[in-house]
Design an enzyme around this catalytic site. Sequence first.
Site, short mmCIF file in Angstrom:
data_model
loop_
_atom_site.label_atom_id
_atom_site.label_comp_id
_atom_site.label_asym_id
_atom_site.label_seq_id
_atom_site.Cartn_x
_atom_site.Cartn_y
_atom_site.Cartn_z
N TYR A 1 -2.55 -1.23 10.39
CA TYR A 1 -2.47 -1.34 8.93
C TYR A 1 -1.13 -0.83 8.42
O TYR A 1 -0.46 -1.48 7.62
CB TYR A 1 -3.63 -0.57 8.30
CG TYR A 1 -3.76 -0.75 6.81
CD1 TYR A 1 -4.46 -1.85 6.30
CD2 TYR A 1 -3.22 0.16 5.91
CE1 TYR A 1 -4.61 -2.02 4.92
CE2 TYR A 1 -3.35 -0.01 4.54
CZ TYR A 1 -4.05 -1.09 4.05
OH TYR A 1 -4.18 -1.28 2.70
N SER B 1 0.86 -1.18 0.00
CA SER B 1 0.00 0.00 0.00
C SER B 1 0.89 1.22 0.00
O SER B 1 2.08 1.15 0.37
CB SER B 1 -0.88 0.00 1.27
OG SER B 1 -1.52 1.25 1.45
#
Length: 257
Positions: free
Chosen positions: A152, A139
């Site tokens: 995350y 990401s």
Amino acid sequence: MSLSGKTAIVTGSNSGIGLGVAHELARAGADVVLNSFTDRDEDHKLAEEMAAQHGVKVRYIKADMSSGEECRALIEKAGACDILVNNAGIQHVARIDEFPVAKWDAIIAINLSSAFHTTAAALPVMRKAGWGRIVNIASAHGLTASPFKSAYVAAKHGIVGFTKVTALETAEEPITCNAICPGYVLTPLVEAQIPDQMKTHNMDRETVIREVMLDRQPSKEFATVEEIGGTAVFLCSDAAKQITGTTISVDGGWTAL
């Protein structure tokens, strides 16, 4: 960039980015193993439809990515693994001091530890076959950070580091490992958030996308699942055989800021 004769396993692939990547790999000629933690008729139907659409073999295998044992069993059940795409992931947003411990553990397990388990099981299979490609879906948050996303961000930074280690351990073999770092991607989950954001901010669709959802994405456009899939296909191709241990950002300029 034909991948004919190769078998690709894509974790977390019955929707969103994982499904998009699976479609593009199948379009390039790879047989595909779809995966998620459910075992519904529609999961297996999805595999049948993809097989018919692309003229390749597609199977669905249930495996819970929060379980290391099931992660490893997925590779064993697939029987072959030339291409491994570690995509499975979940999200939760909260301040660090309010972050539920169970959510932290689940995010680390599914977003990070699962890649360790599947890779550990897949590498011997790739070595026996004499060829392998590992693509980790990281990401923009694997390269930068945002508040309230501690688990995350930690997991995605971990994926980037794990990608580098995997690449170094396989550097003298015909196996590569790279990470794709998407920014905001237009998935059904993101699409479903747009109407609520329009109401919350009292904005029209175009304005809420540009000024709220894509505030940190300079292109002011979502990436598509097809673009992420196309990047994965490239990384699996012969054109990318000397690309290993690196990240490719598909984020509209986010990490250039």
